[in-house]
Design a protein around this motif. Structure first.
Motif, PDB file in Angstrom:
ATOM      1  N   GLN A 166       0.681  -1.103  -0.146  1.00 58.57           N
ATOM      2  CA  GLN A 166       0.103   0.117  -0.151  1.00 58.57           C
ATOM      3  C   GLN A 166       0.825   1.097   0.037  1.00 58.57           C
ATOM      4  OE1 GLN A 166      -3.031   0.382  -0.590  1.00 58.57           O
ATOM      5  NE2 GLN A 166      -4.109  -1.285   0.048  1.00 58.57           N
ATOM      6  N   THR A 197      -0.975  15.098  -4.686  1.00 51.54           N
ATOM      7  CA  THR A 197      -1.282  13.822  -5.250  1.00 51.54           C
ATOM      8  C   THR A 197       0.011  13.235  -5.662  1.00 51.54           C
ATOM      9  OG1 THR A 197      -1.649  15.130  -7.553  1.00 51.54           O
ATOM     10  CG2 THR A 197      -3.501  14.708  -6.209  1.00 51.54           C
ATOM     11  N   ASP A 206       1.540  10.464  -8.810  1.00 54.30           N
ATOM     12  CA  ASP A 206       1.454   9.036  -9.830  1.00 54.30           C
ATOM     13  C   ASP A 206       2.752   8.177  -9.505  1.00 54.30           C
ATOM     14  OD1 ASP A 206       0.438  11.420 -12.430  1.00 54.30           O
ATOM     15  OD2 ASP A 206      -0.532  10.677 -10.895  1.00 54.30           O
ATOM     16  N   LYS A 215       4.340   4.280  -9.233  1.00 56.73           N
ATOM     17  CA  LYS A 215       4.421   2.766  -9.636  1.00 56.73           C
ATOM     18  C   LYS A 215       4.813   2.100  -8.328  1.00 56.73           C
ATOM     19  CE  LYS A 215       5.421   2.163 -14.512  1.00 56.73           C
ATOM     20  NZ  LYS A 215       6.558   1.731 -15.298  1.00 56.73           N
ATOM     21  N   ALA A 265       5.137  -3.128 -12.459  1.00 55.81           N
ATOM     22  CA  ALA A 265       3.843  -2.303 -12.789  1.00 55.81           C
ATOM     23  C   ALA A 265       3.689  -1.879 -14.259  1.00 55.81           C
ATOM     24  CB  ALA A 265       3.630  -1.234 -11.898  1.00 55.81           C
ATOM     25  N   THR A 309       1.634   0.685 -15.148  1.00 59.84           N
ATOM     26  CA  THR A 309       1.222   2.024 -15.314  1.00 59.84           C
ATOM     27  C   THR A 309       1.554   2.679 -13.966  1.00 59.84           C
ATOM     28  OG1 THR A 309      -0.137   3.649 -16.189  1.00 59.84           O
ATOM     29  CG2 THR A 309      -1.018   1.914 -15.052  1.00 59.84           C
ATOM     30  N   TYR A 310       1.372   4.137 -13.992  1.00 61.37           N
ATOM     31  CA  TYR A 310       1.344   4.755 -12.765  1.00 61.37           C
ATOM     32  C   TYR A 310       0.081   5.072 -12.288  1.00 61.37           C
ATOM     33  CZ  TYR A 310       6.317   6.187 -13.660  1.00 61.37           C
ATOM     34  OH  TYR A 310       7.425   6.190 -13.850  1.00 61.37           O
ATOM     35  N   TYR A 311      -0.457   4.990 -10.893  1.00 59.67           N
ATOM     36  CA  TYR A 311      -1.983   5.072 -10.366  1.00 59.67           C
ATOM     37  C   TYR A 311      -1.564   6.440  -9.508  1.00 59.67           C
ATOM     38  CZ  TYR A 311      -3.024   0.448 -11.919  1.00 59.67           C
ATOM     39  OH  TYR A 311      -3.439  -0.412 -12.813  1.00 59.67           O
ATOM     40  N   THR A 312      -2.581   7.192  -9.721  1.00 52.88           N
ATOM     41  CA  THR A 312      -2.638   8.306  -8.909  1.00 52.88           C
ATOM     42  C   THR A 312      -3.024   8.322  -7.569  1.00 52.88           C
ATOM     43  OG1 THR A 312      -3.160   9.615 -10.900  1.00 52.88           O
ATOM     44  CG2 THR A 312      -3.735  10.695  -8.682  1.00 52.88           C
ATOM     45  N   ARG A 313      -2.396   8.789  -6.411  1.00 52.20           N
ATOM     46  CA  ARG A 313      -2.755   8.614  -5.338  1.00 52.20           C
ATOM     47  C   ARG A 313      -2.866   9.787  -4.545  1.00 52.20           C
ATOM     48  NH1 ARG A 313      -3.720   3.537  -5.894  1.00 52.20           N
ATOM     49  NH2 ARG A 313      -2.124   1.962  -5.549  1.00 52.20           N
TER      50      ARG A 313
END
Length: 122
Positions: free
Chosen positions: A1, A96, A98, A100, A105, A107-111
């Protein structure tokens, strides 16, 4: 996480300064774009500034010349230096990133961070 933890918000008088920090922790392999949004009371969330891992920073017109975004890649941290603050800068500020989580992975994910309150008194 992955967690983004913000700090540095508070109450300041108009014309004053504050520095926000946001650190990413957990399973972070790499971070692309980092940024700050804000949501004034009763209004929609808006983009304030972004900073890519390499390249040009972006600022909303309303904060140009007053806010500076920066990052420390070794610490996975993004900062927002806010100067000449105005009452209209009052908002909850969100960071925010982005991210990995591993080299595998796709792609990048936005947190998003949990938000920090900034209140500017007149």
């Amino acid at each position: 996480q992955v967690q983004l933890v913000e700090s540095g918000g508070g109450l300041v008088q108009a014309g004053g300064s504050l520095r926000l920090s946001c650190a990413a922790s957990g399973s972070v392999f790499s971070i692309n774009v980092m940024g700050w949004y804000r949501q004034p009371p009763g209004k929609q969330r808006e983009l304030v500034a972004t900073i890519p891992s390499g390249g040009t920073t972006y600022y909303a017109d309303s904060v140009k010349g007053r806010f500076t975004i920066s990052r420390d890649n070794a610490k996975n941290t993004v900062y927002l230096q806010m100067s000449s603050l105005k009452p209209e800068d009052t908002a909850v500020y969100y960071c925010t990133a982005d991210i990995k989580m591993s080299r595998f992975a796709a792609t990048y994910y936005t947190r998003w961070g949990q938000g920090t309150q900034v209140t500017v008194s007149s």
